[in-house]
Design a protein around this motif. Structure first.
Motif, PDB file in Angstrom:
ATOM      1  N   UNK A 129      12.541  -5.811  -6.359  1.00  0.00           N
ATOM      2  CA  UNK A 129      12.052  -4.575  -6.959  1.00  0.00           C
ATOM      3  C   UNK A 129      10.522  -4.502  -6.899  1.00  0.00           C
ATOM      4  N   UNK A 130      10.040  -3.324  -6.551  1.00  0.00           N
ATOM      5  CA  UNK A 130       8.599  -3.074  -6.520  1.00  0.00           C
ATOM      6  C   UNK A 130       8.199  -2.304  -7.769  1.00  0.00           C
ATOM      7  N   UNK A 131       7.062  -2.658  -8.331  1.00  0.00           N
ATOM      8  CA  UNK A 131       6.554  -2.001  -9.534  1.00  0.00           C
ATOM      9  C   UNK A 131       5.299  -1.202  -9.185  1.00  0.00           C
ATOM     10  N   UNK A 132       5.329   0.082  -9.536  1.00  0.00           N
ATOM     11  CA  UNK A 132       4.169   0.927  -9.270  1.00  0.00           C
ATOM     12  C   UNK A 132       3.025   0.568 -10.221  1.00  0.00           C
ATOM     13  N   UNK A 133       1.822   0.632  -9.685  1.00  0.00           N
ATOM     14  CA  UNK A 133       0.657   0.548 -10.557  1.00  0.00           C
ATOM     15  C   UNK A 133       0.505   1.884 -11.286  1.00  0.00           C
ATOM     16  N   UNK A 136       0.822  -1.213   0.000  1.00  0.00           N
ATOM     17  CA  UNK A 136       0.000   0.000   0.000  1.00  0.00           C
ATOM     18  C   UNK A 136       0.857   1.265   0.000  1.00  0.00           C
ATOM     19  N   UNK A 137       2.019   1.177   0.678  1.00  0.00           N
ATOM     20  CA  UNK A 137       2.977   2.282   0.701  1.00  0.00           C
ATOM     21  C   UNK A 137       4.367   1.698   0.486  1.00  0.00           C
ATOM     22  N   UNK A 138       4.950   1.983  -0.659  1.00  0.00           N
ATOM     23  CA  UNK A 138       6.219   1.350  -1.011  1.00  0.00           C
ATOM     24  C   UNK A 138       7.345   1.766  -0.074  1.00  0.00           C
ATOM     25  N   UNK A 139       7.164   2.888   0.646  1.00  0.00           N
ATOM     26  CA  UNK A 139       8.189   3.349   1.590  1.00  0.00           C
ATOM     27  C   UNK A 139       8.121   2.614   2.927  1.00  0.00           C
ATOM     28  N   UNK A 140       7.160   1.689   3.028  1.00  0.00           N
ATOM     29  CA  UNK A 140       7.055   0.850   4.222  1.00  0.00           C
ATOM     30  C   UNK A 140       7.335  -0.595   3.815  1.00  0.00           C
ATOM     31  N   UNK A 141       8.625  -0.957   3.722  1.00  0.00           N
ATOM     32  CA  UNK A 141       9.005  -2.264   3.150  1.00  0.00           C
ATOM     33  C   UNK A 141       8.540  -3.474   3.955  1.00  0.00           C
ATOM     34  N   UNK A 142       8.087  -3.245   5.194  1.00  0.00           N
ATOM     35  CA  UNK A 142       7.598  -4.381   5.981  1.00  0.00           C
ATOM     36  C   UNK A 142       6.082  -4.509   5.925  1.00  0.00           C
ATOM     37  N   UNK A 143       5.448  -3.524   5.298  1.00  0.00           N
ATOM     38  CA  UNK A 143       3.991  -3.567   5.145  1.00  0.00           C
ATOM     39  C   UNK A 143       3.661  -4.300   3.846  1.00  0.00           C
ATOM     40  N   UNK A 144       3.710  -5.614   3.912  1.00  0.00           N
ATOM     41  CA  UNK A 144       3.542  -6.471   2.730  1.00  0.00           C
ATOM     42  C   UNK A 144       2.274  -7.303   2.872  1.00  0.00           C
ATOM     43  N   UNK A 145       1.457  -7.311   1.817  1.00  0.00           N
ATOM     44  CA  UNK A 145       0.272  -8.161   1.777  1.00  0.00           C
ATOM     45  C   UNK A 145       0.487  -9.195   0.654  1.00  0.00           C
TER      46      UNK A 145
END
Length: 330
Positions: free
Chosen positions: A174-178, A10-19
């Motif tokens: 790597x995270x990809x933005x929607x 939900x917030x890529x700057x919170x790397x531990x907030x993973x669903x």
């Protein structure tokens, strides 16, 4: 029904907030193509085609990859652009066809994939992603994933054109933005066959191994030439013919330019890396003779008349120094 694991942020700057979710191909497309308002890029929902343990988005925590995602960002400018002139105004317009050409070919080949435009995409400058679900998850460690990803980028460039993507961006975390649902947003999917990325990765690793071996051999050849030069020329107060002869034998054995010069003197026909149709000093024929200009392929010169000139099992071979000396080119 086949499912793939994805990690949503939900917030890529919170790397531990993973669903973490298990999704079908259709559900993945629904997630990618969902209508979203345009906000600052770093506030857009992001995702990864990988799972993490522990749940912290770090490369060392990535366990498995479930999709191959290729970013087509064309950093050096549009690569599949065409120029048109308007009939009414004679105005020159530029149209980027990258998304359309790649989508058309994937549809024609029935390749299982999802395509969607990325955050900074415009009609004049296409920027988009191609998502290839994997038949089976692939380990995300660097030794496994890195060559597979680089093979995928190489395939992308060979299939369409260079400059579409960057093979250095192979971080499995790597995270990809929607993407926001603007007037220029596009999303498509093709429900077809999987690409065998594992095989492409193995082929890439083998090419890399061969290239590294070639570089190692070239380095050793340069050292051999330098040693020969020091032993036969630099270290002598008076250079004899024998000293010069030994050095030339080594130079012709290890140096590309010296071998190219020999091929020219022999009147050989040069085809790529091969010098052909020079006269064999034993059978005096030239229809089966050859040698390689690049000494990392083979250093000897060959006559292919195995039965009549060779030993019946393999071609007769000569050192390049011997051939040069035989024909008076030493």
């Amino acid at each position: 029904m086949k499912k793939y694991k994805v990690s949503i942020y939900p917030n890529v700057k919170e790397p531990e907030n993973i669903h973490e979710y298990d999704v079908t191909f259709e559900q993945l497309f629904e997630f990618i193509s969902k209508k979203r308002k345009k906000v600052n890029k770093d506030k857009m929902t992001a995702w990864s085609p990988s799972i993490f343990y522990p749940k912290h988005r770090l490369a060392q925590n990535a366990q498995y990859m479930y999709c191959m995602v290729l970013d087509v960002d064309q950093k050096n400018g549009p690569t599949l652009q065409e120029t048109y002139t308007k009939a009414e105004t004679h105005e020159t317009i530029h149209v980027d066809w990258a998304y359309d050409y790649i989508l058309r070919d994937l549809q024609h080949n029935q390749t299982r994939a999802i395509m969607h435009t990325s955050y900074s995409h415009t009609d004049e400058y296409h920027k988009f992603r191609i998502i290839f679900p994997l038949r089976n998850p692939i380990q995300a460690d660097e030794n496994t994933w890195k060559p597979i990803y680089r093979a995928a980028v190489e395939w992308l460039h060979l299939t369409w054109c260079d400059g579409l993507s960057d093979k250095s961006t192979c971080d499995p975390s790597r995270a990809f933005y929607t993407s926001p649902h603007t007037d220029q947003f596009r999303a498509d999917y093709i429900d077809g066959d999987y690409i065998d990325w594992l095989s492409k990765g193995d082929e890439y690793k083998e090419r890399e191994r061969i290239e590294q071996e070639k570089k190692r051999q070239e380095h050793e050849n340069r050292l051999a030439i330098r040693r020969s030069h020091n032993e036969n020329l630099d270290g002598k107060r008076q250079v004899t013919f024998s000293d010069h002869r030994r050095y030339m034998y080594d130079l012709l054995k290890y140096d590309y330019n010296a071998r190219l010069s020999l091929a020219s003197k022999l009147g050989a026909t040069i085809i790529g890396n091969r010098a052909e149709r020079w006269t064999c000093p034993c059978c005096l024929r030239n229809d089966a003779t050859y040698f390689y200009l690049n000494p990392t392929t083979a250093t000897s010169l060959f006559c292919g008349h195995v039965k009549s000139c060779g030993d019946g099992n393999k071609p007769r071979f000569f050192t390049p120094g011997y051939i040069a000396e035989f024909y008076g080119y030493l």
